[in-house]
Scaffold this motif. Structure first.
Motif, mmCIF file in Angstrom:
data_model
loop_
_atom_site.group_PDB
_atom_site.id
_atom_site.type_symbol
_atom_site.label_atom_id
_atom_site.label_comp_id
_atom_site.label_asym_id
_atom_site.label_seq_id
_atom_site.Cartn_x
_atom_site.Cartn_y
_atom_site.Cartn_z
ATOM 1 N N PRO A 177 -0.137 15.136 21.270
ATOM 2 C CA PRO A 177 -0.065 14.687 19.955
ATOM 3 C C PRO A 177 0.965 14.490 18.732
ATOM 4 N N TYR A 206 -6.806 8.850 24.427
ATOM 5 C CA TYR A 206 -6.310 9.350 24.582
ATOM 6 C C TYR A 206 -6.878 11.224 24.507
ATOM 7 N N LEU A 214 -7.567 19.091 22.027
ATOM 8 C CA LEU A 214 -7.191 18.813 20.930
ATOM 9 C C LEU A 214 -8.018 19.023 19.442
ATOM 10 N N GLU A 264 -5.540 17.586 14.891
ATOM 11 C CA GLU A 264 -5.015 16.718 15.839
ATOM 12 C C GLU A 264 -5.485 15.523 15.652
ATOM 13 N N ASN A 265 -7.128 15.791 15.821
ATOM 14 C CA ASN A 265 -8.290 14.436 16.118
ATOM 15 C C ASN A 265 -8.622 14.049 14.821
ATOM 16 N N LEU A 272 -5.174 11.777 14.338
ATOM 17 C CA LEU A 272 -5.361 10.668 15.103
ATOM 18 C C LEU A 272 -6.277 9.633 14.859
ATOM 19 N N ASN A 273 -7.240 10.075 14.129
ATOM 20 C CA ASN A 273 -8.379 8.837 13.968
ATOM 21 C C ASN A 273 -8.230 8.120 12.788
ATOM 22 N N ASN A 276 -9.010 7.013 19.650
ATOM 23 C CA ASN A 276 -9.803 7.243 20.056
ATOM 24 C C ASN A 276 -9.942 8.907 20.545
ATOM 25 N N CYS A 277 -10.685 9.962 20.278
ATOM 26 C CA CYS A 277 -10.409 10.657 20.839
ATOM 27 C C CYS A 277 -10.908 11.132 22.037
ATOM 28 N N ARG A 337 -12.902 14.314 23.645
ATOM 29 C CA ARG A 337 -13.069 15.878 23.160
ATOM 30 C C ARG A 337 -13.867 16.494 24.178
#
Length: 510
Positions: free
Chosen positions: A279, A303, A360, A364-365, A368-369, A374-375, A377
């Motif tokens: 991450p 990701y 994640l 962390e989300n 990155l957002n 785009n995560c 989960r």
């Protein structure tokens, strides 16, 4: 008004066109896949409607594209367009050849397309033809043990004619082609044999690793090779280029070409990051894709990757690109809710028994957002889901009007539908009757989207507008042969952050 020629007293009937035309929305979730496959035609866009169809043409698992297409259909995908890419070395060393001999007579055959898939083909030749005195007619059959498929060609000839073996195999066989004889030598009569004896075999080797030139080499655009085979393919709205080397990711030059192609075709590129990226390293990995500027509106990065069992490696688990599964989720969301619905949330579950390569945290989300990643989960009781819906211009710092993926895809859907649905207006007289027809046709299309919930607002006037009149098309525009239609819409943006305000109160205050 229609002109009716009258010749006798009576009633005449003439059909008068209404002048109204309808616009149909284009398909929103046809996904193109570009990369190596185990078999199949090279540099040609082939449409498949199921994973079974992909297996018949391209050979199933064994390459990143195979796994991506499988995940696509497993998650709700409806139609795919596949382009097989091979390395330059496969053009010479990638074909299996077999020469069937009888003395000086020889028929040289080769696999229809490169790859070691053809090394197990069995070729049988016999002379059980109607004219037994013929020295040029024969029957040929070829069997593929891997798929149990067989092709049989009867009454072939070694001389030019309606059943000339060269033409028949080129037109009808998915397995074989004839290698043209050198010089002016004629094709000889094949040996009657089904054994290996009599065959001169040049086996194909595994395809070499691909590089950027195999996708977008010199002259590929003009020749429609590599990724450019999509230039005249059936319309697609999503594009996946799974990394051939998961540890390295996709060559940035290939991503750049794919992104520009998506701009031209009004599609969205789904980007995978290299395998094993942590991450903390994601921002650097995103920057390494070199996707920026307005073209990044037509791209979205997801990701992490998916961890699944690999049937081609005795069921061992491995990390695979998530682009195919994400494209399937998008297709499923389009079918159930519409292109304007964000393909994310608890309903955007990823099927197929996949795990995520990285688990994640919320923090962390959040990081990155904020940069437009785009995560994916995993939540208890829900499983793996898509948990982001931003384009690569979705960074909070950019403030782009196409920050959100559903807004961008809705705009592309409207553009494509109107572009295709108003071609009838070309060369029509450029005056008020044409403008009125365009307002009616485009307005009806936008009204249909409004009724489905694609726009904000409680009334059509709040949701969209369509203008085509003397104000949008001036006399100078008419002289230049232009008619201008101005369309605006208020998109529905996803509720990305749901804030619940909770306050304690006493019984007396309640």
């Amino acid at each position: 008004m229609a002109v009716v020629n009258t010749s006798y007293p009576g009633v005449y009937v003439a059909e008068v066109p209404s002048g109204t035309r309808s616009i149909t929305g284009v398909a929103t979730s046809v996904t193109a896949f570009v990369g190596p496959t185990t078999r199949g035609p090279v540099d040609r866009a082939v449409t498949v409607d199921s994973y079974a169809g992909y297996e018949r043409t391209f050979g199933g698992l064994g390459t990143p594209v195979g796994f991506a297409v499988r995940d696509y259909f497993a998650n709700g995908g409806g139609q795919a367009v596949v382009v097989r890419v091979v390395s330059a070395s496969a053009e010479t060393a990638g074909f299996r050849q077999a020469g069937v001999e009888e003395g000086a007579a020889r028929l040289d055959l080769r696999a229809a397309n490169p790859g070691p898939w053809a090394n197990t083909l069995r070729i049988d030749v016999d002379h059980d033809v109607a004219d037994t005195s013929s020295t040029t007619r024969f029957n040929l059959s070829v069997t593929d043990p891997a798929t149990s498929r067989q092709e049989v060609f009867r009454n072939l000839t070694t001389t030019p004619g309606p059943r000339f073996v060269v033409d028949v195999l080129a037109a009808e066989s998915t397995f074989l082609r004839v290698v043209p004889p050198t010089g002016t030598a004629a094709i000889g009569r094949p040996l009657v044999t089904g054994e290996d004896t009599g065959y001169v075999v040049d086996e194909a080797t595994a395809d070499a690793a691909l590089d950027g030139d195999d996708y977008n080499g010199e002259g590929f655009a003009d020749a429609q090779r590599g990724i450019w085979a999509l230039e005249h393919a059936d319309p697609f709205t999503l594009l996946c280029v799974p990394p051939t080397d998961p540890a390295e990711g996709v060559d940035p030059t290939v991503l750049g070409v794919a992104s520009q192609l998506c701009v031209t075709k009004r599609a969205v590129l789904i980007v995978d990051l290299p395998r094993g990226v942590l991450p903390a390293d994601v921002p650097a990995a995103v920057a390494a894709t070199e996707l920026n500027g307005e073209a990044a509106r037509n791209a979205a990065v997801f990701y992490p990757g998916l961890v699944q069992r690999d049937p081609t490696a005795d069921g061992r688990t491995a990390e695979f690109a998530s682009c195919g599964a994400v494209a399937g989720v998008i297709a499923r969301t389009d079918a159930t809710r519409g292109v304007w619905k964000a393909p994310a949330g608890v309903d955007a579950s990823i099927a197929g028994g996949a795990d995520l390569a990285v688990s994640l945290t919320d923090a962390e989300n959040g990081r990155l957002n904020a940069i437009g990643v785009n995560c994916l989960r995993t939540f208890p009781g829900i499983g793996p889901v898509v948990w982001g819906a931003r384009t690569m211009r979705g960074s909070d710092q950019l403030g782009d009007e196409y920050k959100y993926l559903p807004v961008r895809r809705l705009a592309l859907h409207i553009e494509s539908s109107l572009w295709r649905g108003t071609k009838w207006a070309v060369f029509e007289p450029n005056d008020e009757p044409l403008w009125s027809q365009l307002r009616l046709a485009v307005g009806s299309f936008m009204q249909g989207l409004f009724r489905q919930g694609a726009f904000q607002g409680t009334t059509p006037a709040e949701a969209y507008f369509v203008r085509c009149d003397k104000d949008t098309t001036t006399p100078e525009d008419v002289l230049a042969g232009r008619v201008n239609v101005l369309v605006g819409f208020a998109p529905v943006r996803p509720a990305e952050f749901v804030v619940l305000q909770i306050q304690q109160t006493t019984a007396a205050q309640a």
